[in-house]
Design a protein around this motif. Structure first.
Motif, PDB file in Angstrom:
ATOM      1  N   UNK A 222      -9.741  13.528  11.058  1.00  0.00           N
ATOM      2  CA  UNK A 222      -8.817  14.530  10.798  1.00  0.00           C
ATOM      3  C   UNK A 222      -7.526  13.996  10.690  1.00  0.00           C
ATOM      4  N   UNK A 223      -7.350  12.779  10.722  1.00  0.00           N
ATOM      5  CA  UNK A 223      -5.823  12.176  10.499  1.00  0.00           C
ATOM      6  C   UNK A 223      -5.884  10.605  10.151  1.00  0.00           C
ATOM      7  N   UNK A 224      -5.211  10.142   8.977  1.00  0.00           N
ATOM      8  CA  UNK A 224      -5.429   9.137   8.528  1.00  0.00           C
ATOM      9  C   UNK A 224      -3.838   8.458   8.093  1.00  0.00           C
ATOM     10  N   UNK A 225      -3.845   7.158   7.658  1.00  0.00           N
ATOM     11  CA  UNK A 225      -2.668   6.528   7.291  1.00  0.00           C
ATOM     12  C   UNK A 225      -2.978   6.248   5.639  1.00  0.00           C
ATOM     13  N   UNK A 226      -2.309   6.692   4.868  1.00  0.00           N
ATOM     14  CA  UNK A 226      -2.628   6.572   3.649  1.00  0.00           C
ATOM     15  C   UNK A 226      -1.721   5.205   2.966  1.00  0.00           C
ATOM     16  N   UNK A 227      -2.613   4.135   2.880  1.00  0.00           N
ATOM     17  CA  UNK A 227      -1.770   2.769   2.948  1.00  0.00           C
ATOM     18  C   UNK A 227      -0.957   2.346   1.650  1.00  0.00           C
ATOM     19  N   UNK A 228      -1.229   3.341   0.633  1.00  0.00           N
ATOM     20  CA  UNK A 228      -0.124   2.968  -0.669  1.00  0.00           C
ATOM     21  C   UNK A 228       0.267   4.371  -1.091  1.00  0.00           C
ATOM     22  N   UNK A 229       1.695   4.623  -0.619  1.00  0.00           N
ATOM     23  CA  UNK A 229       2.300   5.989  -1.193  1.00  0.00           C
ATOM     24  C   UNK A 229       3.379   5.490  -2.103  1.00  0.00           C
ATOM     25  N   UNK A 230       3.072   5.543  -3.428  1.00  0.00           N
ATOM     26  CA  UNK A 230       3.874   5.172  -4.220  1.00  0.00           C
ATOM     27  C   UNK A 230       3.425   4.415  -5.698  1.00  0.00           C
ATOM     28  N   UNK A 231       3.995   4.081  -6.772  1.00  0.00           N
ATOM     29  CA  UNK A 231       3.659   3.769  -7.824  1.00  0.00           C
ATOM     30  C   UNK A 231       3.047   2.504  -8.252  1.00  0.00           C
ATOM     31  N   UNK A 232       1.990   2.091  -7.238  1.00  0.00           N
ATOM     32  CA  UNK A 232       1.363   0.809  -7.615  1.00  0.00           C
ATOM     33  C   UNK A 232       0.400   0.843  -8.671  1.00  0.00           C
ATOM     34  N   UNK A 233      -0.792   1.803  -8.768  1.00  0.00           N
ATOM     35  CA  UNK A 233      -1.432   2.237  -9.765  1.00  0.00           C
ATOM     36  C   UNK A 233      -1.117   3.834  -9.831  1.00  0.00           C
ATOM     37  N   UNK A 234      -1.505   4.463 -11.137  1.00  0.00           N
ATOM     38  CA  UNK A 234      -1.344   6.037 -11.011  1.00  0.00           C
ATOM     39  C   UNK A 234      -2.142   6.835 -10.042  1.00  0.00           C
ATOM     40  N   UNK A 235      -3.046   6.292  -9.453  1.00  0.00           N
ATOM     41  CA  UNK A 235      -3.862   7.181  -8.463  1.00  0.00           C
ATOM     42  C   UNK A 235      -3.090   7.001  -6.979  1.00  0.00           C
ATOM     43  N   UNK A 236      -2.107   6.132  -6.826  1.00  0.00           N
ATOM     44  CA  UNK A 236      -1.508   5.826  -5.493  1.00  0.00           C
ATOM     45  C   UNK A 236       0.094   6.591  -5.517  1.00  0.00           C
ATOM     46  N   UNK A 237       0.613   7.048  -6.780  1.00  0.00           N
ATOM     47  CA  UNK A 237       1.626   7.871  -7.038  1.00  0.00           C
ATOM     48  C   UNK A 237       1.375   9.118  -6.507  1.00  0.00           C
ATOM     49  N   UNK A 238       1.472   9.319  -5.204  1.00  0.00           N
ATOM     50  CA  UNK A 238       1.078  10.780  -4.465  1.00  0.00           C
ATOM     51  C   UNK A 238       1.785  11.324  -3.526  1.00  0.00           C
ATOM     52  N   UNK A 239       3.130  10.841  -3.495  1.00  0.00           N
ATOM     53  CA  UNK A 239       3.774  11.493  -2.665  1.00  0.00           C
ATOM     54  C   UNK A 239       4.201  12.896  -2.913  1.00  0.00           C
ATOM     55  N   UNK A 240       4.422  13.366  -4.081  1.00  0.00           N
ATOM     56  CA  UNK A 240       4.787  15.029  -4.087  1.00  0.00           C
ATOM     57  C   UNK A 240       3.235  15.533  -4.005  1.00  0.00           C
ATOM     58  N   UNK A 241       2.322  14.931  -4.355  1.00  0.00           N
ATOM     59  CA  UNK A 241       0.832  15.740  -4.000  1.00  0.00           C
ATOM     60  C   UNK A 241       0.694  15.987  -2.718  1.00  0.00           C
ATOM     61  N   UNK A 242       1.094  15.157  -1.720  1.00  0.00           N
ATOM     62  CA  UNK A 242       0.906  15.316  -0.309  1.00  0.00           C
ATOM     63  C   UNK A 242       1.822  16.121   0.173  1.00  0.00           C
ATOM     64  N   UNK A 243       3.089  16.148  -0.326  1.00  0.00           N
ATOM     65  CA  UNK A 243       4.149  17.084   0.134  1.00  0.00           C
ATOM     66  C   UNK A 243       3.938  18.632  -0.291  1.00  0.00           C
ATOM     67  N   UNK A 244       3.269  18.705  -1.557  1.00  0.00           N
ATOM     68  CA  UNK A 244       3.106  20.192  -1.972  1.00  0.00           C
ATOM     69  C   UNK A 244       1.797  20.725  -1.021  1.00  0.00           C
ATOM     70  N   UNK A 245       0.597  19.868  -0.773  1.00  0.00           N
ATOM     71  CA  UNK A 245      -0.369  20.222  -0.249  1.00  0.00           C
ATOM     72  C   UNK A 245      -0.027  20.469   1.426  1.00  0.00           C
ATOM     73  N   UNK A 246       1.049  19.804   2.007  1.00  0.00           N
ATOM     74  CA  UNK A 246       1.312  20.215   3.252  1.00  0.00           C
ATOM     75  C   UNK A 246       2.271  21.330   3.588  1.00  0.00           C
ATOM     76  N   UNK A 247       2.938  21.498   2.196  1.00  0.00           N
ATOM     77  CA  UNK A 247       3.888  22.925   2.244  1.00  0.00           C
ATOM     78  C   UNK A 247       2.788  24.342   1.734  1.00  0.00           C
ATOM     79  N   UNK A 248       1.903  24.126   1.368  1.00  0.00           N
ATOM     80  CA  UNK A 248       1.115  25.522   1.076  1.00  0.00           C
ATOM     81  C   UNK A 248      -0.242  25.433   2.005  1.00  0.00           C
ATOM     82  N   UNK A 249      -0.387  24.304   3.139  1.00  0.00           N
ATOM     83  CA  UNK A 249      -1.373  24.576   3.983  1.00  0.00           C
ATOM     84  C   UNK A 249      -2.466  24.192   3.768  1.00  0.00           C
TER      85      UNK A 249
END
Length: 545
Positions: A222-249
């Protein structure tokens, strides 16, 4: 919040004292009290009217697991693509790729991940095989550890010839005897093609996150450290994805993001990452308190940084590092002064030494503070390196599932390591006895996100589900209790979420798993058969088997 919950007749493997069974009272999403069942209940365990009651029936109950190193949205996206992780041979991989291509005729690119290098050890993968399987379409398939890619001729044809002739620093393009690329790209050379792949849109990344979150909950994570948040490859550029998912629960898990430190970082990069950290609401389900530095490669492709040369590999030398050490020596103390936890990818023993040098420099420059710096993977570490980790309070962020005598180890690693280094791999017991904190992670999609599989290998030092499997450095096995702690409290500490996760102490968040058996009655070589019956987040079910 749906009210209070009382869990009765629970076996608590991590309790400080042995009792036949325990009761846990949950109120307002937190653990309110824990007491032995049958004892005179203190007032804290007096359940108010309307409290739900769950009879664990003697099954083991744990704080929910935490994964200290994982790539969750990326893994979810891979589940929705050509998923090769279950393939068991070269023929199986090619059959799966061909089947996927036939069933997705409208996809311009065939994209996927999960093929294993040992399946191609005798005869390396070739672009022509993908040309045949996918009818000439461009193909990009990352391997299981994410450090190599197998691509088709149509994909290579889209790369500028001069870039193929001189790959980026830290990258390698495999070639035939006449110099023609074979279709295998390693490390930063992967980006020659990955940069051309159609980007995953925000909706695709969101679907990947939610699909993978369900998978994690099914394993009690139920908790984790996402080990790459940023533009290393397209599938790791996930900062906004996480922020929006946190905002809408829709993000129910608790996530610590490790912000990607690019290999072309400049004087403005740290300020940009500080702004990203500020963009996360304090105390929310998504916080970016760490920076990820991928310092070296992996042993299987002879790119991990060793103190001695690889054996029998022309041109490999002692491996490589992806940064100019002088640049990091300047930047790491600045990152530390800004309050970031540093998350180093360090596989080889030279990488371990050089990363610890950077941490020591940060200590000298900035004095004492509550640091959670960590070395991830930590495949090869000598006694001096381990002693330095303990002295600097650096966390061993390890992936225990890798500590087994599988083909990746027997065929692609041991034959090429200098003998004196081969016996210094995955030294969990030595680390623990030296006083180094252990945190367990999966590195999914590289390997399984199921904590019971990691724990099985940490305790048994062999592959789960294979009676009689060879043991790998069995003297480095740790106890079941130690492994459970590393997968709960140890990882929660690495995430800076020890007050929310990894414990059943009163006041902690009621993230709880109920297993399908009593662990103290389970023989050690059957640990991996354990399943999660129920996962709770804040006392509410998010997974039921």
């Amino acid at each position: 919040m749906a009210g209070n919950l009382l869990i009765r007749n629970a076996h608590l493997p991590l309790a400080e004292r042995e009792e036949t069974s325990w009761s846990i009272l949950v109120a307002d999403g937190r653990v309110a009290a824990v007491a032995p069942s049958g004892a005179t209940a203190p007032s804290a365990l007096s359940a108010p009217a309307g409290t739900r009651v769950l009879d664990a029936g003697g099954r083991s109950v744990l704080p929910a697991f935490a994964d200290s190193h994982v790539h969750v949205p990326e893994s979810g996206v891979e589940l929705l693509r050509c998923d090769l992780t279950a393939c068991e041979s070269r023929d199986d991989v090619l059959r799966t790729v061909a089947d996927y291509a036939r069933s997705h005729p409208d996809e311009e690119w065939i994209l996927g991940r999960g093929w294993a290098l040992p399946h191609f050890a005798g005869r390396p993968a070739t672009r022509q095989e993908l040309d045949d399987a996918c009818s000439g379409r461009p193909v990009y398939l990352a391997n299981r550890d994410g450090h190599s890619a197998w691509v088709s001729t149509a994909a290579l044809d889209r790369v500028a010839p001069e870039l193929l002739r001189t790959p980026p620093p830290g990258g390698r393009v495999d070639r035939d005897a006449d110099g023609t690329p074979t279709g295998l790209l390693h490390e930063s050379a992967m980006q020659l093609v990955s940069d051309l792949v159609p980007p995953v849109d925000a909706d695709g990344l969101r679907r990947g996150l939610l699909e993978a979150q369900r998978r994690m909950f099914s394993y009690g994570v139920t908790s984790w450290q996402d080990a790459i948040v940023g533009p290393f490859v397209p599938t790791t550029d996930i900062y906004d994805v996480y922020r929006r998912a946190a905002a809408d629960d829709s993000l129910r898990a608790r996530v610590t993001g490790a912000l990607w430190w690019p290999r072309d970082a400049d004087e403005d990069t740290l300020g940009e990452l500080i702004e990203r950290r500020r963009g996360c609401v304090p105390g929310s389900r998504f916080a970016c308190t760490a920076i990820k530095i991928m310092y070296d490669g992996v042993c299987e492709t002879h790119t991990a940084a060793l103190s001695r040369p690889y054996v029998g590999v022309e041109g490999a030398g002692t491996g490589l590092t992806f940064f100019d050490h002088a640049d990091l020596a300047r930047e790491v103390p600045r990152m530390d002064a800004a309050g970031f936890d540093l998350h180093f990818h360090a596989i080889g023993d030279r990488a371990v030494t050089e990363c610890l040098d950077l941490v020591a420099a940060a200590h000298r420059a900035n004095g004492p503070r509550d640091r959670r710096h960590q070395l991830a993977h930590l495949q090869i570490a000598d006694d001096r390196g381990i002693a330095r980790m303990a002295a600097l309070d650096v966390i061993a962020n390890v992936q225990p599932y890798w500590a087994q005598a599988d083909p990746q180890m027997l065929d692609l690693t041991l034959p090429y390591l200098p003998g004196e280094l081969a016996g210094l791999q995955y030294r969990f017991r030595t680390l623990q006895e030296a006083g180094v904190r252990l945190a367990f992670g999966s590195d999914w999609p590289v390997s399984t996100p199921n904590p019971m599989d990691w724990i099985h290998v940490a305790v048994n030092r062999c592959h789960p589900g294979e009676p009689g499997a060879p043991l790998f450095e069995p003297e480095e096995a740790i106890s079941l209790r130690s492994a459970l702690r590393a997968a709960t409290a140890g990882s929660a500490h690495a995430l800076r979420r020890e007050h929310e996760a990894g414990t059943l102490e009163p006041g902690s968040r009621a993230d709880i798993v109920v297993l399908d058996r009593r662990l103290d009655e389970t023989v050690l070589d059957e640990i991996s058969r354990t399943r999660v019956d129920l996962t709770l987040v804040d006392g509410e079910p998010v997974w039921t088997r």
